[in-house]
Design a protein around this motif. Structure first.
Motif, PDB file in Angstrom:
ATOM      1  N   LYS A  54       1.124  -4.158  -1.377  1.00  0.00           N
ATOM      2  CA  LYS A  54       1.272  -2.703  -0.746  1.00  0.00           C
ATOM      3  C   LYS A  54       0.053  -2.321  -0.386  1.00  0.00           C
TER       4      LYS A  54
ATOM      5  N   GLY B  91       1.043   3.808   4.766  1.00  0.00           N
ATOM      6  CA  GLY B  91       1.064   2.734   4.112  1.00  0.00           C
ATOM      7  C   GLY B  91       1.965   1.666   4.579  1.00  0.00           C
TER       8      GLY B  91
ATOM      9  N   SER C 256      -2.445   0.881   1.111  1.00  0.00           N
ATOM     10  CA  SER C 256      -2.617   2.082   1.428  1.00  0.00           C
ATOM     11  C   SER C 256      -3.616   2.244   2.056  1.00  0.00           C
TER      12      SER C 256
END
Ligand code: 5GP
Ligand code: MN
Length: 318
Positions: A266, A294, A268
């Motif tokens: 993930k 993101g 960001s």
């Protein structure tokens, strides 16, 4: 002028509300704020909120304990509100409630919105979905409980009124909510600034292990699955790390990467003044805002950083 919630509503009696995966302050605030407002309009309505588990600190908001995941047994709804989510994929497992809704209305502020329902109210200029919802509510009917939800959402999506998405209107909305008596200091201290010991440890580690590149204009840090397991950490324990990285002097883009499965990350992204990180995230199948976005990426950590760097460097004139 925004259309008011009251004008949107027909004869619907069973209403559900959902928002994006890994719910943040604006997501939880907008869902619970709308729930509270609808129940003020008509206490006899059924209003259910379906979200993934969210940070316990948000239990300061009315209705938090009623949030749950959608299940087939919940049955059909006359109307579903989708809040703070720019695409269907962002709803995770709760997307199945859309199949059980007679009518769907999406209210959002992401600039990378991909139309996925017929009725959409999208305002990228709003700092938060909660700011847009405030505009859609009749101020007189905003209860203290509703106001606290909206205030929390606006405070979180603006980094407590520091980000460039803050406008005069944002402050006017926040001022009106403070006028309702919200516990503004408690809300930002308990839900935004306070960190658990574990969160501070992870933050410290991420800062120590960060790397700068693009001549100091980018900073990146990663937390691996192994580290997450070692600390028994959850996704929400990583909240705020990217914002701290962004504050590094001279940095334009901050990147925080957390491994969610083997070589799945993930990502960001945050920027300060120049780089449109929503474009970078969108290139990799994600989305977001000008200064906060993101996406999910795969490969080794070095593949991910190289691929990101190729998309960011041109925007830095490199
Ligand atoms: P965060 O980095 O805090 O998870 O997200 C920053 C912003 O980007 C939020 O507005 C969030 O909704 C959006 N965002 C984060 N990850 C994704 C993603 O994978 N896809 C899309 N479309 N938006 C994302
Ligand atoms: Mn938001």
């Amino acid at each position: 002028m925004e259309k008011k919630i009251e004008q949107l509503l027909g004869q619907e009696r069973r209403i559900c509300i959902t928002g994006h995966v890994h719910p943040d302050g604006d997501c939880v605030g907008s869902c619970l704020g709308l729930r509270s407002y609808l129940l003020t309009l008509d206490p006899a309505l059924t209003v259910d909120v379906f979200l993934e588990p969210s940070p316990a600190s948000f239990s300061i908001l009315a209705g938090f304990e009623k949030i749950r995941m959608y299940q087939e047994e919940d049955g059909d709804y006359d109307l579903c509100f989708v809040l703070d989510a720019g695409e269907r994929g962002r709803l995770g497992a709760n997307a199945s409630c859309l199949e059980h809704a007679g009518r769907i209305i999406c209210i959002d502020h992401h600039r990378t919105q991909r139309a996925f329902v017929e009725e959409q109210i999208v305002r990228p200029e709003a700092s938060a979905t909660c700011e847009l919802l405030f505009d859609m509510m009749d101020e007189e009917k905003i209860s203290l409980e509703t106001a606290e939800c909206l205030y929390l959402g606006i405070a979180h999506d603006t980094g407590v009124f520091r980000h460039s998405n803050v406008t005069r209107h944002t402050m006017e909305a926040a001022g009106a909510l403070i006028g309702k008596g919200v516990r503004h200091s408690k809300i930002v201290n308990d839900t935004f600034f306070a960190k658990s010991y574990l969160q501070n440890q992870l933050l410290g580690r991420a800062l120590v292990e960060s790397i700068v590149f693009c001549e100091g204009q980018c900073i990146v840090s990663m937390v691996s699955l192994k580290t997450m397991d070692f600390y028994r950490a959850a996704h929400e324990d990583l909240e705020g790390i990217v914002d701290q990285l962004r504050l590094t002097r001279g940095v334009e883009v901050a990147i925080f990467i957390s491994e969610t499965e083997f070589q799945v990350y993930k990502v960001s992204l945050r920027s300060n003044e120049k780089v449109d990180v929503s474009r970078v995230a969108e290139y990799f199948g994600g989305g977001g805002h000008l200064r906060a976005a993101g996406c999910t990426m795969t490969g080794t950590f070095y593949d991910v950083v190289n691929n990101l760097s190729e998309q960011i460097a041109p925007q830095l004139g490199m």
